[in-house]
Design an enzyme around this catalytic site. Structure first.
Site, PDB file in Angstrom:
ATOM      1  N   GLU A 137     -10.084 -82.545  50.741  1.00 22.28           N
ATOM      2  CA  GLU A 137      -9.654 -82.239  49.368  1.00 22.28           C
ATOM      3  C   GLU A 137      -8.666 -81.074  49.343  1.00 22.28           C
ATOM      4  O   GLU A 137      -7.694 -81.077  48.586  1.00 22.28           O
ATOM      5  CB  GLU A 137     -10.875 -81.899  48.508  1.00 22.28           C
ATOM      6  CG  GLU A 137     -11.807 -83.077  48.297  1.00 22.28           C
ATOM      7  CD  GLU A 137     -13.115 -82.639  47.647  1.00 22.28           C
ATOM      8  OE1 GLU A 137     -14.062 -82.313  48.390  1.00 22.28           O
ATOM      9  OE2 GLU A 137     -13.181 -82.597  46.418  1.00 22.28           O
ATOM     10  N   LYS A 177     -25.792 -84.458  49.350  1.00 20.07           N
ATOM     11  CA  LYS A 177     -24.330 -84.461  49.362  1.00 20.07           C
ATOM     12  C   LYS A 177     -23.717 -84.012  50.690  1.00 20.07           C
ATOM     13  O   LYS A 177     -24.228 -83.121  51.355  1.00 20.07           O
ATOM     14  CB  LYS A 177     -23.803 -83.533  48.252  1.00 20.07           C
ATOM     15  CG  LYS A 177     -23.985 -84.059  46.851  1.00 20.07           C
ATOM     16  CD  LYS A 177     -23.159 -85.296  46.545  1.00 20.07           C
ATOM     17  CE  LYS A 177     -21.693 -84.970  46.373  1.00 20.07           C
ATOM     18  NZ  LYS A 177     -21.374 -84.488  45.044  1.00 20.07           N
ATOM     19  N   SER A 197     -23.911 -79.554  49.255  1.00 15.40           N
ATOM     20  CA  SER A 197     -23.885 -79.069  47.883  1.00 15.40           C
ATOM     21  C   SER A 197     -25.012 -78.056  47.704  1.00 15.40           C
ATOM     22  O   SER A 197     -26.054 -78.162  48.355  1.00 15.40           O
ATOM     23  CB  SER A 197     -24.082 -80.247  46.925  1.00 15.40           C
ATOM     24  OG  SER A 197     -24.636 -79.798  45.706  1.00 15.40           O
ATOM     25  N   HIS A 248      -2.088-101.718  45.590  1.00 12.83           N
ATOM     26  CA  HIS A 248      -2.694-101.353  44.295  1.00 12.83           C
ATOM     27  C   HIS A 248      -4.161-100.939  44.460  1.00 12.83           C
ATOM     28  O   HIS A 248      -4.940-101.048  43.523  1.00 12.83           O
ATOM     29  CB  HIS A 248      -2.611-102.498  43.275  1.00 12.83           C
ATOM     30  CG  HIS A 248      -1.271-103.169  43.199  1.00 12.83           C
ATOM     31  ND1 HIS A 248      -0.295-102.787  42.307  1.00 12.83           N
ATOM     32  CD2 HIS A 248      -0.740-104.179  43.935  1.00 12.83           C
ATOM     33  CE1 HIS A 248       0.773-103.547  42.484  1.00 12.83           C
ATOM     34  NE2 HIS A 248       0.535-104.390  43.471  1.00 12.83           N
TER      35      HIS A 248
END
Ligand code: ARG
Length: 442
Positions: A274, A267, A261, A140
Site C-alpha cells: 500500500e 488480519k 491489526s 477491465h
C-alpha cells in the site's frame, strides 16, 4: 531573512559533492598557474579534513552561513587560513551548486538503476519458477483469457527495463560539467574546464555558461523517470493488494512485508504494497512542483532554483525505499497455484479458444464464431456450468460443425500452451524471455 534564505538544513546533503567539486577546482587552478601549488595543496587537504568532520558528525553547520558552499568554505578558512580565500577564484556559487546537484542526481540515477535491476532479478526468479502456472489474465479486471504467472511477472520485467533505460538516457544527457561557467558568463581566468569535467566523471564541459547555471532539466528528467517508475511500482503494488485479499488468494505475502491489526486478530495487511502504491503521489508531486518552479524563470540563475533540492531529495529517498521494499516483497511472496488455476478456469476464460477453434477447424468467419461462442457461453450460464462441462450434444445443438476435438482447446493449460506467437503467454515463450533477460542482467 535567514529563515527564508538559508538552505543549509537540506543542502548539507551535498557536502560530499561540494568538496569533490572544490578539490577538482583547486587542482585545476594550480595546474593552470592561477593559484600557487602550495595553496592548492593546503586547500585540497583542508577540504578532506572538513569532509571527515562532516562525516564524523562533529561539523557545526551554521544557518547564518546560508548554504553548504559557504559553510564548507568558512570552515576551510579556519583550518588552512587565508589560502582558503583563493578557492573561489574563477567560479561562483551558481556553477558550484549546479555541479554539486548534478553529481548528487547522477548518483541517484545510478542507484535507481541498481535498485531496478535487483527488482527485475527477483521478478525473473518468480517467472522462471512459474513459467507454466496458469492464472487468469484480466481486462477491465474481468476474467479475459488464461495467462501464465511467468508471463505476468515478465510484463513487469519489461516495464522496469524501460525505466532503467530512461534513467540511463537521462544520465547520458546530463553528464556535462557546469563548473567553470562561473556566475553566468564564464570567466576571464585561463581555466581548464576539461580537466575539472574529467576529474568529476563528466563526459565534457557544458557548452553554454548561461544554460549551465540556469537549467534544472536534469533534475526534472530524474523526477519524470522516477514518476513513471513509481507509477509502475504502484500498479504492481495494487495487484499485490488485490491478489493477497481473502477474495482472491492468488499470493501469500511474507510476514516480513505485512503487518497485523491492533484489533482484528485474523488480519494480515499488505502495508508495504500500500505504501509503495502511494509513493507515486509524492514523487509525481515533486516533478510537478519543480516544473512549476522553473517554468517562468528568466535566464540565468534565480534564487527560486534553490527550491529544486528538497523535491529531488524526497523523491529519490522514497523511490529507493519503494524499490527495495518491492524487491523484498517479490522475493518473499508465494503464488497459490491451485487458486490461480481455479480462477483461470472460471469465468469462461477459454471462450476465445473456442471461437478460434471454430475458425480453424470448422471454417467459420471469426465474427460468426464469436456469435456461436456467445450462444454457448449463454447456454453454459443457463446450465450453471463452465464451457468444458457442456456435452457434445449441447455443443452441436448450437452449431452442427462442432466435433469432439473442441474439448482439447477448452482446458486452461492447452489455452496458454497454444499462445506461441512471439511475446505470447505460452510457457515456451515465457522461458525464452526469461533467458534473454538473464543474459541482459548478467
Ligand atoms: N543555495 C543556493 C542554491 O541552492 C546556492 C546558489 C546561490 N547563488 C546565489 N547567487 N545566491 O541555489
Amino acid at each position: 531573512m535567514e529563515a527564508i534564505n538559508a538552505s543549509i538544513d537540506f543542502d548539507k546533503r551535498l557536502a560530499t559533492q561540494d568538496i569533490a567539486g572544490s578539490r577538482a577546482h583547486a587542482a585545476m587552478l594550480a595546474a593552470q598557474g592561477i593559484i600557487e601549488p602550495n595553496d592548492a595543496q593546503a586547500i585540497r587537504e583542508g577540504l578532506l579534513t572538513v569532509l571527515s568532520e562532516i562525516e564524523g558528525g562533529t561539523f557545526e553547520f551554521s544557518t547564518a552561513l546560508e548554504d553548504i558552499h559557504m559553510n564548507v568554505e568558512a570552515r576551510l578558512k579556519e583550518i588552512v587560513g587565508p589560502a582558503a580565500g583563493r578557492l573561489h577564484t574563477a567560479r561562483s556559487r551558481n556553477d558550484q551548486v549546479a555541479t554539486d546537484f548534478k553529481l548528487w542526481t547522477r548518483d541517484q540515477m545510478d542507484a535507481a538503476i541498481t535498485g531496478l535491476e535487483a527488482l527485475q532479478k527477483a521478478l525473473l526468479a518468480q517467472a522462471e519458477a512459474g513459467a507454466d502456472w496458469v492464472m487468469p489474465g484480466f481486462t477491465h479486471l474481468q476474467t479475459a483469457q488464461p495467462v501464465t504467472w511467468g508471463h505476468h511477472m515478465m510484463a513487469y520485467v519489461e516495464m522496469f527495463g524501460r525505466d532503467v533505460s530512461r534513467f540511463r538516457d537521462a544520465r547520458a544527457r546530463m553528464n556535462e560539467s557546469p563548473l567553470g561557467s562561473a556566475a553566468l558568463a564564464g570567466t576571464g581566468f585561463p581555466i581548464d574546464r576539461d580537466m575539472t569535467a574529467q576529474a568529476l566523471g563528466f563526459d565534457r564541459p557544458t557548452a553554454n555558461s548561461l544554460d549551465a547555471v540556469a537549467d534544472r532539466d536534469f533534475a526534472l528528467e530524474f523526477l519524470s523517470s522516477a514518476s513513471i517508475c513509481a507509477m509502475h511500482l504502484s500498479r504492481f503494488a495494487e495487484e499485490l493488494v488485490i491478489w493477497s485479499s481473502a477474495q482472491f488468494r492468488f499470493v501469500t505475502l511474507s510476514d516480513r512485508f505485512s503487518t497485523g491489526s491492533s484489533i482484528m486478530p485474523q488480519k494480515k495487511n499488505p502495508d508495504a504494497a500500500e505504501l509503495i502504491r502511494a509513493k507515486v503521489g509524492r514523487i509525481f508531486g515533486a516533478n510537478v512542483a519543480l516544473m512549476m518552479v522553473m517554468k517562468g524563470l528568466p535566464l540565468a540563475y534565480s534564487k527560486d532554483m534553490q527550491e529544486d533540492k528538497e523535491q529531488v531529495f524526497d523523491a529519490a529517498d522514497n523511490l529507493m525505499l519503494a524499490l527495495a521494499a518491492m524487491t523484498g516483497m517479490v522475493s518473499d511472496m508465494s503464488a497459490n497455484t491451485d487458486n490461480l488455476r481455479a480462477a483461470a478456469a472460471s469465468g469462461f476464460s477459454t471462450a476465445t479458444d473456442l471461437a478460434d477453434w471454430l475458425v480453424r477447424e470448422a471454417g467459420l468467419p471469426f465474427r460468426d464464431a464469436h456469435h456461436v461462442t456467445g450462444a454457448l457461453v449463454a447456454l453454459a450460464e443457463k446450465k450453471g456450468c463452465d464451457l468444458p462441462d457442456l456435452s457434445l450434444t449441447d455443443m452441436t445443438s448450437v452449431h452442427e460443425a462442432i466435433t469432439d476435438g473442441i474439448f482439447d482447446v477448452l482446458t486452461v493449460e492447452n489455452s496458454v500452451a497454444s499462445r506461441t506467437s512471439y511475446g505470447g503467454t505460452a510457457p515456451a515463450q515465457v522461458r525464452a524471455q526469461v533467458s534473454r533477460w538473464k543474459e541482459v542482467l548478467g
